[in-house]
Design a protein around this motif. Structure first.
Motif, short mmCIF file in Angstrom:
data_model
loop_
_atom_site.label_atom_id
_atom_site.label_comp_id
_atom_site.label_asym_id
_atom_site.label_seq_id
_atom_site.Cartn_x
_atom_site.Cartn_y
_atom_site.Cartn_z
N LEU A 14 -8.79 14.97 51.75
CA LEU A 14 -9.28 15.76 50.62
C LEU A 14 -10.33 15.01 49.82
O LEU A 14 -11.38 15.56 49.46
CB LEU A 14 -8.11 16.17 49.72
CG LEU A 14 -7.17 17.22 50.30
CD1 LEU A 14 -5.95 17.37 49.40
CD2 LEU A 14 -7.88 18.54 50.47
N HIS A 15 -10.05 13.74 49.52
CA HIS A 15 -11.01 12.98 48.72
C HIS A 15 -12.31 12.78 49.50
O HIS A 15 -13.40 12.94 48.93
CB HIS A 15 -10.43 11.62 48.32
CG HIS A 15 -11.39 10.84 47.48
ND1 HIS A 15 -11.53 11.06 46.14
CD2 HIS A 15 -12.29 9.88 47.81
CE1 HIS A 15 -12.47 10.27 45.67
NE2 HIS A 15 -12.94 9.54 46.66
N HIS A 16 -12.21 12.44 50.77
CA HIS A 16 -13.40 12.20 51.57
C HIS A 16 -14.24 13.47 51.68
O HIS A 16 -15.47 13.43 51.58
CB HIS A 16 -13.01 11.69 52.95
CG HIS A 16 -14.10 10.96 53.66
ND1 HIS A 16 -14.45 9.67 53.35
CD2 HIS A 16 -14.93 11.35 54.65
CE1 HIS A 16 -15.45 9.29 54.13
NE2 HIS A 16 -15.76 10.30 54.92
N SER A 61 -9.32 16.20 44.04
CA SER A 61 -8.65 15.54 45.17
C SER A 61 -7.21 15.18 44.80
O SER A 61 -6.29 15.37 45.61
CB SER A 61 -9.42 14.32 45.64
OG SER A 61 -9.43 13.31 44.65
N LEU A 62 -6.99 14.68 43.60
CA LEU A 62 -5.62 14.34 43.20
C LEU A 62 -4.78 15.59 42.96
O LEU A 62 -3.60 15.63 43.33
CB LEU A 62 -5.64 13.45 41.96
CG LEU A 62 -6.16 12.04 42.20
CD1 LEU A 62 -6.26 11.29 40.88
CD2 LEU A 62 -5.30 11.29 43.19
N GLY A 63 -5.37 16.61 42.36
CA GLY A 63 -4.63 17.85 42.11
C GLY A 63 -4.20 18.54 43.40
O GLY A 63 -3.05 18.97 43.53
N LEU A 64 -5.13 18.66 44.34
CA LEU A 64 -4.79 19.28 45.62
C LEU A 64 -3.78 18.43 46.41
O LEU A 64 -2.92 18.96 47.10
CB LEU A 64 -6.05 19.50 46.45
CG LEU A 64 -6.98 20.60 45.95
CD1 LEU A 64 -8.28 20.61 46.73
CD2 LEU A 64 -6.30 21.96 46.05
N THR A 65 -3.88 17.11 46.27
CA THR A 65 -2.91 16.23 46.93
C THR A 65 -1.52 16.44 46.36
O THR A 65 -0.52 16.46 47.11
CB THR A 65 -3.33 14.76 46.79
OG1 THR A 65 -4.62 14.58 47.37
CG2 THR A 65 -2.35 13.84 47.48
N VAL A 66 -1.41 16.61 45.05
CA VAL A 66 -0.11 16.86 44.43
C VAL A 66 0.47 18.18 44.92
O VAL A 66 1.66 18.28 45.26
CB VAL A 66 -0.22 16.84 42.88
CG1 VAL A 66 1.01 17.39 42.22
CG2 VAL A 66 -0.49 15.42 42.40
N LYS A 122 4.47 20.55 48.73
CA LYS A 122 4.82 21.36 49.90
C LYS A 122 5.39 20.47 51.01
O LYS A 122 6.38 20.82 51.65
CB LYS A 122 3.59 22.12 50.40
CG LYS A 122 3.82 22.94 51.63
CD LYS A 122 4.71 24.10 51.35
CE LYS A 122 4.85 24.99 52.57
NZ LYS A 122 5.90 25.95 52.43
N LEU A 123 4.78 19.32 51.22
CA LEU A 123 5.23 18.39 52.25
C LEU A 123 6.66 17.90 51.99
O LEU A 123 7.46 17.79 52.90
CB LEU A 123 4.29 17.19 52.34
CG LEU A 123 4.62 16.08 53.32
CD1 LEU A 123 4.52 16.60 54.75
CD2 LEU A 123 3.69 14.90 53.12
N PHE A 124 6.97 17.63 50.74
CA PHE A 124 8.30 17.14 50.39
C PHE A 124 9.30 18.26 50.10
O PHE A 124 10.41 18.01 49.65
CB PHE A 124 8.21 16.17 49.20
CG PHE A 124 7.73 14.81 49.60
CD1 PHE A 124 8.62 13.85 50.04
CD2 PHE A 124 6.39 14.49 49.54
CE1 PHE A 124 8.20 12.59 50.42
CE2 PHE A 124 5.94 13.24 49.92
CZ PHE A 124 6.84 12.29 50.36
N GLY A 125 8.88 19.49 50.34
CA GLY A 125 9.81 20.63 50.26
C GLY A 125 10.14 21.08 48.84
O GLY A 125 11.19 21.65 48.61
N LEU A 126 9.24 20.88 47.89
CA LEU A 126 9.50 21.31 46.52
C LEU A 126 9.24 22.81 46.33
O LEU A 126 9.67 23.37 45.33
CB LEU A 126 8.68 20.49 45.53
CG LEU A 126 8.99 18.99 45.54
CD1 LEU A 126 8.07 18.27 44.56
CD2 LEU A 126 10.44 18.74 45.19
#
Length: 143
Positions: free
Chosen positions: A94-96, A128-133, A138-142
């Motif tokens: 995302l950042h790149h 980039s940080l917002g989309l990563t969060v 989603k990745l950690f199932g929240l």
């Protein structure tokens, strides 16, 4: 020399341990450094990306192994560490991508003012940080 023009300091012997921690890098500098780091991260994690892609598409059995890697891990690597590595890969991509679009836009429009560089760097970092969060949740199932 007038009062309005101050003499700039000269640094002849820079001590990395004393001078570098006090130096404040602007947002555009952070984006530039992180752009290089994210590219390097994606390059070194390319074998993992190829394996993830292959395991997710080959067959139903390989897809089961692929999803189990996030829960039980891969070999001696626990599942949480696999998720953290994939989260780092998500951030790197995302950042790149966003920083690359920023650089391309600045090259195409010749928007190389200090103000635009600062604001676009801040937007790049926040996006980039917002989309990563969001994707990390989603990745950690929240959700």
């Amino acid at each position: 020399m007038t009062e309005l023009s101050k003499k700039r300091p000269e640094f002849r012997n820079i001590n990395a341990l004393q001078d570098l921690p006090t130096y404040r890098l602007p947002a555009a500098g952070w984006v530039s450094i992180l752009h290089r780091i994210s590219g390097l991260l994606m390059f070194f994690l390319l074998p993992l990306v190829v394996w993830l892609f292959d395991a997710s598409l080959s067959s139903e059995l390989s897809y089961e192994r692929f999803t189990a890697a996030f829960d039980s891990g891969i070999g001696f690597v626990p599942g949480v560490l696999v998720k953290l590595v994939v989260l780092a890969l998500i951030w790197g991509y995302l950042h790149h991508f966003i920083a690359g679009v920023r650089h391309l836009y600045m090259d195409m429009t010749h928007s190389v003012t200090k103000e635009f560089g600062k604001s676009s760097a801040q937007v790049t970092l926040v996006l980039s940080l917002g989309l990563t969060v969001v994707l990390g949740a989603k990745l950690f199932g929240l959700y």
